[in-house]
Design a protein around this motif. Structure first.
Motif, PDB file in Angstrom:
ATOM      1  N   CYS A 207      -5.359 -16.870 -47.198  1.00 49.19           N
ATOM      2  CA  CYS A 207      -6.024 -18.058 -47.741  1.00 49.19           C
ATOM      3  C   CYS A 207      -4.994 -18.905 -46.886  1.00 49.19           C
ATOM      4  N   LYS A 208      -3.674 -18.773 -46.921  1.00 46.68           N
ATOM      5  CA  LYS A 208      -2.367 -19.723 -46.408  1.00 46.68           C
ATOM      6  C   LYS A 208      -2.650 -19.944 -45.080  1.00 46.68           C
ATOM      7  N   SER A 209      -3.083 -18.870 -44.343  1.00 48.88           N
ATOM      8  CA  SER A 209      -3.030 -18.754 -42.704  1.00 48.88           C
ATOM      9  C   SER A 209      -4.405 -19.668 -42.321  1.00 48.88           C
ATOM     10  N   ILE A 210      -5.580 -19.623 -43.254  1.00 48.34           N
ATOM     11  CA  ILE A 210      -6.732 -20.451 -42.805  1.00 48.34           C
ATOM     12  C   ILE A 210      -6.486 -21.849 -43.283  1.00 48.34           C
ATOM     13  N   ILE A 211      -5.875 -22.158 -44.269  1.00 41.16           N
ATOM     14  CA  ILE A 211      -5.757 -23.442 -44.712  1.00 41.16           C
ATOM     15  C   ILE A 211      -4.750 -24.190 -43.452  1.00 41.16           C
ATOM     16  N   ILE A 212      -3.607 -23.329 -43.074  1.00 39.09           N
ATOM     17  CA  ILE A 212      -2.746 -23.964 -42.097  1.00 39.09           C
ATOM     18  C   ILE A 212      -3.518 -24.003 -40.933  1.00 39.09           C
ATOM     19  N   GLU A 213      -4.319 -23.158 -40.504  1.00 41.60           N
ATOM     20  CA  GLU A 213      -5.106 -23.395 -39.151  1.00 41.60           C
ATOM     21  C   GLU A 213      -6.101 -24.603 -39.295  1.00 41.60           C
ATOM     22  N   THR A 214      -6.732 -24.435 -40.327  1.00 36.61           N
ATOM     23  CA  THR A 214      -7.716 -25.687 -40.515  1.00 36.61           C
ATOM     24  C   THR A 214      -7.360 -27.170 -40.609  1.00 36.61           C
ATOM     25  N   PHE A 215      -6.216 -27.196 -41.392  1.00 42.28           N
ATOM     26  CA  PHE A 215      -5.665 -28.575 -41.486  1.00 42.28           C
ATOM     27  C   PHE A 215      -4.219 -28.814 -40.725  1.00 42.28           C
ATOM     28  N   GLN A 216      -4.213 -30.049 -40.265  1.00 39.70           N
ATOM     29  CA  GLN A 216      -2.633 -30.306 -39.609  1.00 39.70           C
ATOM     30  C   GLN A 216      -2.020 -30.831 -40.913  1.00 39.70           C
ATOM     31  N   LEU A 217      -0.443 -30.535 -40.342  1.00 39.36           N
ATOM     32  CA  LEU A 217       0.346 -30.641 -41.492  1.00 39.36           C
ATOM     33  C   LEU A 217       0.241 -31.953 -42.173  1.00 39.36           C
ATOM     34  N   GLU A 218       0.181 -32.928 -41.469  1.00 41.41           N
ATOM     35  CA  GLU A 218      -0.015 -34.470 -42.197  1.00 41.41           C
ATOM     36  C   GLU A 218      -1.159 -34.594 -43.097  1.00 41.41           C
ATOM     37  N   ASN A 219      -2.424 -33.878 -42.819  1.00 45.17           N
ATOM     38  CA  ASN A 219      -3.462 -33.991 -43.524  1.00 45.17           C
ATOM     39  C   ASN A 219      -3.240 -33.410 -45.059  1.00 45.17           C
ATOM     40  N   ILE A 220      -2.373 -32.059 -44.698  1.00 48.59           N
ATOM     41  CA  ILE A 220      -2.202 -31.281 -45.993  1.00 48.59           C
ATOM     42  C   ILE A 220      -1.275 -32.280 -46.854  1.00 48.59           C
ATOM     43  N   LYS A 221      -0.365 -33.329 -46.349  1.00 46.39           N
ATOM     44  CA  LYS A 221       0.477 -34.111 -47.201  1.00 46.39           C
ATOM     45  C   LYS A 221      -0.480 -35.050 -47.737  1.00 46.39           C
ATOM     46  N   SER A 223      -3.604 -34.757 -48.806  1.00 48.12           N
ATOM     47  CA  SER A 223      -4.615 -34.153 -49.483  1.00 48.12           C
ATOM     48  C   SER A 223      -4.347 -34.291 -50.902  1.00 48.12           C
ATOM     49  N   SER A 224      -5.233 -33.606 -51.571  1.00 48.72           N
ATOM     50  CA  SER A 224      -5.354 -33.626 -53.236  1.00 48.72           C
ATOM     51  C   SER A 224      -4.671 -32.147 -53.406  1.00 48.72           C
ATOM     52  N   ILE A 225      -4.188 -31.440 -52.648  1.00 51.13           N
ATOM     53  CA  ILE A 225      -3.623 -30.013 -52.879  1.00 51.13           C
ATOM     54  C   ILE A 225      -2.429 -30.437 -53.581  1.00 51.13           C
ATOM     55  N   PRO A 226      -2.047 -29.506 -54.528  1.00 55.43           N
ATOM     56  CA  PRO A 226      -0.754 -29.738 -55.578  1.00 55.43           C
ATOM     57  C   PRO A 226       0.429 -29.696 -54.753  1.00 55.43           C
ATOM     58  N   ILE A 227       1.399 -30.550 -55.296  1.00 50.63           N
ATOM     59  CA  ILE A 227       2.514 -30.649 -54.377  1.00 50.63           C
ATOM     60  C   ILE A 227       3.284 -29.160 -54.267  1.00 50.63           C
ATOM     61  N   THR A 228       3.227 -28.366 -55.235  1.00 55.33           N
ATOM     62  CA  THR A 228       3.926 -27.095 -55.124  1.00 55.33           C
ATOM     63  C   THR A 228       3.134 -26.408 -54.045  1.00 55.33           C
ATOM     64  N   ILE A 229       2.041 -26.490 -53.935  1.00 54.83           N
ATOM     65  CA  ILE A 229       1.328 -25.298 -52.652  1.00 54.83           C
ATOM     66  C   ILE A 229       1.349 -26.304 -51.337  1.00 54.83           C
ATOM     67  N   GLN A 230       1.475 -27.493 -51.559  1.00 53.18           N
ATOM     68  CA  GLN A 230       2.139 -28.526 -50.033  1.00 53.18           C
ATOM     69  C   GLN A 230       3.295 -27.863 -49.755  1.00 53.18           C
ATOM     70  N   LYS A 231       4.398 -27.723 -50.472  1.00 54.13           N
ATOM     71  CA  LYS A 231       5.623 -27.357 -50.080  1.00 54.13           C
ATOM     72  C   LYS A 231       5.462 -26.094 -49.624  1.00 54.13           C
ATOM     73  N   TYR A 232       4.833 -25.040 -50.190  1.00 50.95           N
ATOM     74  CA  TYR A 232       4.698 -23.626 -49.694  1.00 50.95           C
ATOM     75  C   TYR A 232       4.277 -23.852 -48.322  1.00 50.95           C
ATOM     76  N   LEU A 233       3.026 -24.530 -47.883  1.00 48.18           N
ATOM     77  CA  LEU A 233       2.367 -24.613 -46.714  1.00 48.18           C
ATOM     78  C   LEU A 233       3.109 -25.089 -45.749  1.00 48.18           C
ATOM     79  N   GLU A 234       3.863 -26.103 -46.111  1.00 43.35           N
ATOM     80  CA  GLU A 234       4.725 -26.931 -45.184  1.00 43.35           C
ATOM     81  C   GLU A 234       5.749 -25.959 -44.614  1.00 43.35           C
ATOM     82  N   TYR A 235       6.501 -25.035 -45.334  1.00 42.91           N
ATOM     83  CA  TYR A 235       7.638 -24.181 -45.127  1.00 42.91           C
ATOM     84  C   TYR A 235       6.739 -23.217 -44.139  1.00 42.91           C
ATOM     85  N   SER A 236       5.854 -22.762 -44.367  1.00 42.21           N
ATOM     86  CA  SER A 236       5.246 -21.770 -43.791  1.00 42.21           C
ATOM     87  C   SER A 236       5.051 -22.183 -42.238  1.00 42.21           C
ATOM     88  N   LYS A 237       4.368 -23.483 -42.263  1.00 43.82           N
ATOM     89  CA  LYS A 237       3.917 -24.015 -40.858  1.00 43.82           C
ATOM     90  C   LYS A 237       5.094 -24.469 -40.184  1.00 43.82           C
TER      91      LYS A 237
END
Length: 252
Positions: A207-221, A223-237
């Protein structure tokens, strides 16, 4: 078959069949900030490293940017030259493993911080050697594959597409981050990183991989995705993005 034909064949060996059941393309590189002074990045993508471009005065090493722990990963290293040298090694290690010395030695596996295979067919860890395979042929370039299984804690080597068997066990007990690492004593030897793959361990990873491939990092920031998950995705990206490749090709 001439030498050039042989090298072209070796470049393709191992690229047809993956040892991973559900192989996904990976993207990491040699770390220009984690190497000895006599190991030079030789391309813009940080996939090729040349050791001792002028003359050799010891042993040099370089780490990859990928953290291997808890992953199932495969990568190949195409070796050009140096098979008649004192030591060429391929393996994994923590940040506590040395990256250089003024002596000609098998650097990877000299202590508890690294595990390696030399071109002479010997495994090394904690300074101890164990016979593993035949020495590499000195007149041919060689393709070395490494399969790290962080779930079962094993490291397996492949040579020119042939599985050599499990070399090390209990790597899942290592708490420190583990990284790919190579070393050389030979002047002008080149190691090219190629065919990097990984396998999803869990649904969370997929799921993490698909989200990162689908959204740009700026779009993730934004979005309505919870802050904790945003930080997790940002670190991976940014895990690879923040490692800037400053490359240099020595002039002979």
């Amino acid at each position: 078959m001439c030498a050039n034909d042989t090298n072209n064949v070796l470049l393709n060996i191992g690229s047809r069949i993956s040892p991973l059941l559900d192989a996904q393309p990976d993207n990491w590189m040699w770390n220009p900030k984690s190497k000895s002074c006599d190991a030079y990045i030789a391309d813009e993508d940080c996939k090729a490293v040349i050791f001792h471009p002028f003359y050799s005065v010891g042993t040099s090493a370089i780490r990859g940017t990928k953290i291997l722990n808890n992953s199932r990963s495969y990568w190949e290293i195409f070796l050009i030259g140096g098979l008649g040298s004192t030591s060429l090694m391929f393996g994994i290690g923590t940040k506590n493993s040395r990256l250089g010395t003024g002596t000609y030695t098998d650097l990877i596996g000299e202590d508890e911080n690294s595990w390696g295979l030399s071109h002479k067919g010997l495994l090394r860890h904690c300074g101890k050697y164990e016979k593993y395979c035949r020495p590499f042929r000195e007149t041919f370039s060689t393709n070395v594959g490494l399969l790290f299984d962080g779930i079962y804690g094993t490291l397996t080597y492949f040579k020119d597409g042939i599985n050599l068997g499990i070399a090390f066990w209990e790597l899942n007990k290592v708490k420190e981050p583990l990284y790919p690492i190579v070393s050389s004593t030979y002047g002008g030897s080149i190691m090219v990183l190629r065919k990097m793959e990984f396998e999803f361990i869990s649904l969370q990873d997929r799921c993490k991989s698909i989200i990162i491939e689908t959204f740009q990092l700026e779009n993730i920031k934004n979005s309505s995705i919870p802050i904790t998950i945003q930080k997790y995705l940002e670190y991976s990206k940014n895990e690879i993005k923040n490692t800037r490749c400053e490359w240099y090709v020595p002039r002979f």
